[in-house]
Write an enzyme that holds these catalytic residues in place. Structure first.
Site, short mmCIF file in Angstrom:
data_model
loop_
_atom_site.label_atom_id
_atom_site.label_comp_id
_atom_site.label_asym_id
_atom_site.label_seq_id
_atom_site.Cartn_x
_atom_site.Cartn_y
_atom_site.Cartn_z
N HIS A 191 23.33 -13.75 -56.95
CA HIS A 191 24.04 -14.64 -56.03
C HIS A 191 23.50 -16.07 -56.09
CE1 HIS A 191 26.53 -11.57 -54.30
NE2 HIS A 191 25.49 -10.81 -54.00
N GLU A 245 22.57 -0.16 -51.79
CA GLU A 245 23.32 -1.05 -50.89
C GLU A 245 24.78 -0.63 -50.74
OE1 GLU A 245 22.90 -5.10 -52.26
OE2 GLU A 245 23.26 -4.59 -54.34
N ASP A 252 24.86 -5.82 -47.83
CA ASP A 252 25.88 -4.99 -48.49
C ASP A 252 25.91 -3.59 -47.91
OD1 ASP A 252 27.39 -6.51 -50.42
OD2 ASP A 252 25.52 -6.82 -51.48
N ARG A 275 16.27 -10.81 -60.00
CA ARG A 275 17.37 -9.90 -59.71
C ARG A 275 18.49 -10.25 -60.69
NH1 ARG A 275 20.67 -8.95 -54.07
NH2 ARG A 275 21.18 -11.16 -54.25
C1 3PY Z 1 21.93 -7.50 -49.45
O1 3PY Z 1 21.44 -7.58 -48.31
O2 3PY Z 1 23.01 -6.97 -49.72
C2 3PY Z 1 21.19 -8.09 -50.55
O3 3PY Z 1 21.60 -7.94 -51.69
C3 3PY Z 1 19.97 -8.89 -50.25
O4 3PY Z 1 20.17 -10.19 -50.70
MG MG Z 2 23.52 -7.17 -51.88
#
Ligand code: 3PY
Ligand code: MG
Length: 259
Positions: free
Chosen positions: A49, A153, A179, A74
């Site tokens: 991101h 997530e 997420d 990441r």
């Molecule tokens: C989330 O909280 O979904 C993440 O990927 C952390 O940045």
């Molecule tokens: Mg995320």
């Protein structure tokens, strides 16, 4: 002597949370300054991101290593080949988003570990410089120090967390609370601090401990990071470089205006 690149595995295992900075701005010196000037024990470089591209990431890794800290990029979703390239550049571990089942986990791990554990191809020239290891020593130690973080997530990932943790080359899970809140509410809301996500965060930690593996998590604030550290998360990545900038600017301006 253990190089900064090899420190992540050691520092995550000492029973205390390792607090990491989180960078997304496309300027490597920001990661370098955060590693040098602050008390952070590691730096996450967000290519999913954030605006950080591969070249910026490799430069940041070198600056963070010069400051004596490990880097954990990441990668973007599914870009496992990039994981190998970042390890070649001297990353200490990789966070892979949206790992939803055993096969996602297996493919991710295979790009991060050399045979026989995985299928990582040989060519870690910058990592050899940054670790100070001879090629054969690097080959012997890399699978041991490289930490692979499978992001949990989605609802599917949470349901299959034991399968994901059972993959040999997966060293840890990494929770993305935002997420996860979207997934667990079937797209109804963004609520990373809600009750369902809070329960999932405790469950994921318990499952990783049962599997004898580590767990990391993203925390949007220092207060949340303290909470996750007390729970027993080994790696807690805090906020972001933009958040640090905004908070610092707001605090300075407030002080200036109150004079
Ligand atoms: C989330 O909280 O979904 C993440 O990927 C952390 O940045
Ligand atoms: Mg995320």
């Amino acid at each position: 002597m253990t190089s900064s690149v090899e420190k992540l595995a050691r520092d995550m295992g000492d029973g205390k949370a390792l607090f990491s900075a989180w960078c997304g701005l496309p300027e490597p010196s920001i990661a370098g300054y955060l590693a040098r000037e602050s008390g952070f024990g590691a730096v996450v470089l967000d290519m999913q991101h954030g605006a950080i591209d591969f070249l910026t990431c490799t430069r940041a890794i070198a600056l963070v290593a010069a400051a004596g800290k490990p880097c954990v990029p990441r990668i973007p979703v599914g870009e496992f080949a990039t994981a190998s390239r970042l390890l070649d550049a001297g990353a200490s571990g990789i966070i892979a988003p949206m790992i939803n089942d055993r096969e996602d986990a297996r493919r991710f791990a295979s790009f991060c570990k050399f045979p026989p554990a995985g299928e990582r191809s040989w060519g870690p020239h910058p990592a050899i410089v940054l670790t100070g290891l001879e090629p054969n020593a690097y080959f012997a130690r890399a699978n041991g120090y490289v930490r692979t973080f499978a992001m949990i997530e989605t609802r599917q990932a949470l349901d299959r967390i034991d399968d994901i943790l059972a993959v040999d080359g997966i060293d840890a899970v990494f929770i993305g609370p935002s997420d996860l809140s979207i997934g667990l509410s079937n797209g109804a809301r963004l609520d990373p601090a809600g009750a369902e996500v809070t329960a999932a965060i405790a469950h994921a930690l318990a499952r990783s401990k049962a599997a004898g593996k580590a767990a990391g998590i993203y925390a949007p604030s220092g207060e949340k990071a303290a909470e996750f550290g007390k729970l027993g998360y080994g790696l807690v990545a805090i906020a972001s470089d933009i958040t640090f900038l905004r908070a610092g600017a707001a605090a300075m301006l407030k002080a200036a205006a109150s004079g």
